[in-house]
Design a protein around this motif. Structure first.
Motif, PDB file in Angstrom:
ATOM      1  N   ASP A  14     -19.304   3.712 -36.361  1.00  0.00           N
ATOM      2  CA  ASP A  14     -18.197   2.975 -35.752  1.00  0.00           C
ATOM      3  C   ASP A  14     -18.009   3.466 -34.320  1.00  0.00           C
ATOM      4  O   ASP A  14     -18.762   4.320 -33.836  1.00  0.00           O
ATOM      5  N   GLN A  15     -17.003   2.947 -33.634  1.00  0.00           N
ATOM      6  CA  GLN A  15     -16.789   3.293 -32.225  1.00  0.00           C
ATOM      7  C   GLN A  15     -16.402   4.753 -32.015  1.00  0.00           C
ATOM      8  O   GLN A  15     -16.533   5.286 -30.919  1.00  0.00           O
ATOM      9  N   ASP A  16     -15.933   5.427 -33.068  1.00  0.00           N
ATOM     10  CA  ASP A  16     -15.581   6.844 -32.968  1.00  0.00           C
ATOM     11  C   ASP A  16     -16.702   7.753 -33.454  1.00  0.00           C
ATOM     12  O   ASP A  16     -16.498   8.944 -33.682  1.00  0.00           O
ATOM     13  N   ASN A  17     -17.876   7.175 -33.643  1.00  0.00           N
ATOM     14  CA  ASN A  17     -19.073   7.903 -34.048  1.00  0.00           C
ATOM     15  C   ASN A  17     -18.996   8.432 -35.487  1.00  0.00           C
ATOM     16  O   ASN A  17     -19.625   9.429 -35.820  1.00  0.00           O
ATOM     17  N   HIS A  18     -18.209   7.766 -36.323  1.00  0.00           N
ATOM     18  CA  HIS A  18     -18.180   8.085 -37.747  1.00  0.00           C
ATOM     19  C   HIS A  18     -19.147   7.155 -38.479  1.00  0.00           C
ATOM     20  O   HIS A  18     -19.288   5.989 -38.094  1.00  0.00           O
ATOM     21  N   ILE A  19     -19.791   7.660 -39.507  1.00  0.00           N
ATOM     22  CA  ILE A  19     -20.709   6.829 -40.276  1.00  0.00           C
ATOM     23  C   ILE A  19     -19.919   5.714 -40.958  1.00  0.00           C
ATOM     24  O   ILE A  19     -18.961   5.965 -41.672  1.00  0.00           O
ATOM     25  N   ARG A  20     -20.326   4.472 -40.685  1.00  0.00           N
ATOM     26  CA  ARG A  20     -19.684   3.305 -41.264  1.00  0.00           C
ATOM     27  C   ARG A  20     -20.439   2.792 -42.483  1.00  0.00           C
ATOM     28  O   ARG A  20     -19.859   2.419 -43.483  1.00  0.00           O
ATOM     29  N   ASP A  21     -21.765   2.761 -42.401  1.00  0.00           N
ATOM     30  CA  ASP A  21     -22.610   2.257 -43.489  1.00  0.00           C
ATOM     31  C   ASP A  21     -23.926   2.998 -43.524  1.00  0.00           C
ATOM     32  O   ASP A  21     -24.424   3.447 -42.495  1.00  0.00           O
ATOM     33  N   ARG A  22     -24.472   3.069 -44.709  1.00  0.00           N
ATOM     34  CA  ARG A  22     -25.841   3.551 -44.918  1.00  0.00           C
ATOM     35  C   ARG A  22     -26.589   2.423 -45.603  1.00  0.00           C
ATOM     36  O   ARG A  22     -26.206   1.983 -46.676  1.00  0.00           O
TER      37      ARG A  22
END
Length: 56
Positions: A14-22
């Motif tokens: 996501d825009q905050d550099n958190h993993i959104r999907d694998r």
């Protein structure tokens, strides 16, 4: 090495550099020797592959 043995994996952020999907790609052969392609979510759920849009 056969293409069906490859299982590339993708990580979306996501825009905050958190993993959104694998996600992972899967290629298989059907009973007639034709390739089928799937996109899998981390829970091995098959996701819909969007149709290509022409002339938009």
């Amino acid at each position: 090495m056969q293409i069906t043995s490859l299982k590339p994996q993708i990580v979306a952020f996501d825009q905050d550099n958190h993993i959104r999907d694998r996600l992972s790609y899967s290629v298989d052969l059907d009973a007639h020797g034709r390739y089928s392609f799937s996109i899998l979510h981390e829970a091995n759920e098959t996701l819909a592959i969007p149709a290509l849009v022409y002339g938009a």
